[in-house]
Design an enzyme around this catalytic site. Structure first.
Site, PDB file in Angstrom:
ATOM      1  N   TYR A  98      51.509  38.955  51.358  1.00  0.00           N
ATOM      2  CA  TYR A  98      51.823  37.530  51.273  1.00  0.00           C
ATOM      3  C   TYR A  98      52.999  37.189  52.187  1.00  0.00           C
ATOM      4  O   TYR A  98      54.137  37.603  51.935  1.00  0.00           O
ATOM      5  CB  TYR A  98      52.176  37.128  49.838  1.00  0.00           C
ATOM      6  CG  TYR A  98      51.084  37.317  48.816  1.00  0.00           C
ATOM      7  CD1 TYR A  98      49.795  37.691  49.171  1.00  0.00           C
ATOM      8  CD2 TYR A  98      51.351  37.118  47.471  1.00  0.00           C
ATOM      9  CE1 TYR A  98      48.802  37.864  48.216  1.00  0.00           C
ATOM     10  CE2 TYR A  98      50.362  37.290  46.503  1.00  0.00           C
ATOM     11  CZ  TYR A  98      49.086  37.663  46.882  1.00  0.00           C
ATOM     12  OH  TYR A  98      48.116  37.838  45.927  1.00  0.00           O
ATOM     13  N   PRO A 154      42.469  31.709  38.817  1.00  0.00           N
ATOM     14  CA  PRO A 154      41.925  31.324  37.511  1.00  0.00           C
ATOM     15  C   PRO A 154      41.378  29.898  37.473  1.00  0.00           C
ATOM     16  O   PRO A 154      40.571  29.567  36.601  1.00  0.00           O
ATOM     17  CB  PRO A 154      43.126  31.478  36.569  1.00  0.00           C
ATOM     18  CG  PRO A 154      44.316  31.285  37.438  1.00  0.00           C
ATOM     19  CD  PRO A 154      43.942  31.896  38.757  1.00  0.00           C
ATOM     20  N   LEU A 155      41.802  29.078  38.419  1.00  0.00           N
ATOM     21  CA  LEU A 155      41.295  27.704  38.480  1.00  0.00           C
ATOM     22  C   LEU A 155      40.166  27.572  39.497  1.00  0.00           C
ATOM     23  O   LEU A 155      39.732  26.458  39.815  1.00  0.00           O
ATOM     24  CB  LEU A 155      42.429  26.731  38.831  1.00  0.00           C
ATOM     25  CG  LEU A 155      43.615  26.715  37.860  1.00  0.00           C
ATOM     26  CD1 LEU A 155      44.698  25.768  38.344  1.00  0.00           C
ATOM     27  CD2 LEU A 155      43.169  26.334  36.452  1.00  0.00           C
TER      28      LEU A 155
END
Length: 262
Positions: A54, A193-194
């Protein structure tokens, strides 16, 4: 739920695209992201997920800045080693570099970000074992591993968790992977998760949001947190507040069944 022998918040915070993207750092919003992470910690979200990839490690630096001066024993930091770094010495060097960027005495949970068929899992897990023995890492896990790969990895070292994509648009983990993890005491950590926002436009979710007086994101996270620790990214303190209050209610059984049907 316990994670690496610490009490874990039922929802965590992801840091993908904080401080840059795929191996490329971006320093333009550092202060903002540090404040968002600190706000999450202040709201009781103590699971912070990051990775060496990241922002080319810059997200780890932001996490390090955010946790500075706080009670480290109450914070669970997860970071991940990239699949091109899975040979023994590369794993060791990656972990130590992550530790330096995090400016911490240890990493709570160190994950293999993705499997690499070109490196024997035994070699990688032996490096993980060394990191645990020397105190660099508290516990070891994997990410994006199938049941078969988990079984192979577990021959060489205990696995604390498997981080996988799990959302209403991708319920596959519920079939075999989650039952296996539950039988063997392996925690499931849910990334995306969305569904990268796709789940929020689901008509079932919208109706339940009205029924419970909640936001669509809170409905989705409440469902996902039943069998995993979801780690949504929050780009603002308002998003953090929304996430933090997503689990102070319970979906009725019939509503859970409604969402389970794809």
């Amino acid at each position: 739920m316990k994670l690496c022998k610490k009490e874990a918040s039922p929802v965590g915070l992801g840091t993908w695209k904080m401080g840059g993207g795929y191996w490329t750092p971006d320093y333009s919003n550092d202060g903002h992201y540090v404040s968002v992470i600190r706000h999450a910690l202040g709201k009781g979200i103590n699971v912070i997920d990051t990775a060496e990839m990241y922002g080319g490690g810059h997200a780890e630096e932001l996490v390090g800045r955010a946790i500075k001066g706080l009670d480290r024993e109450k914070i669970i930091v997860i970071t991940k080693v990239w699949p091109s770094h899975l040979k023994f010495q590369d794993v060791i060097e990656s972990a130590r570099n992550s530790l330096r960027r995090l400016d911490s005495e240890y990493i709570d949970l160190y994950l293999i970000h993705w499997p690499n068929q070109e490196v024997k899992i035994e070699e990688t897990m032996k490096a993980m074992e060394k990191l645990v023995e020397e105190g660099t890492v508290r516990c070891v896990g994997v990410s994006n591993f199938s049941v078969e790969l988990m079984e192979e990895a577990r021959k060489f070292h205990e696995i604390e968790a498997n981080q996988v994509e799990y959302n209403l648009n991708h319920l596959d983990p519920e079939k075999d992977l989650m039952p296996y993890c539950e039988r063997n005491g392996i925690k499931v950590i849910a990334y995306s998760p969305l569904g990268q926002g796709r789940s929020l436009s689901d008509e079932r979710v919208k109706k339940l949001a009205q029924k419970y007086g909640r936001t669509p994101a809170q409905i989705v996270l409440n469902y996902i947190a039943r069998r995993s620790i979801p780690i949504p990214k929050a780009s603002s303190v308002e998003h953090v507040d929304e996430i933090a209050s997503s689990l102070d209610f319970k979906l009725d059984d019939e509503d859970v069944k409604l969402l389970t049907r794809s």
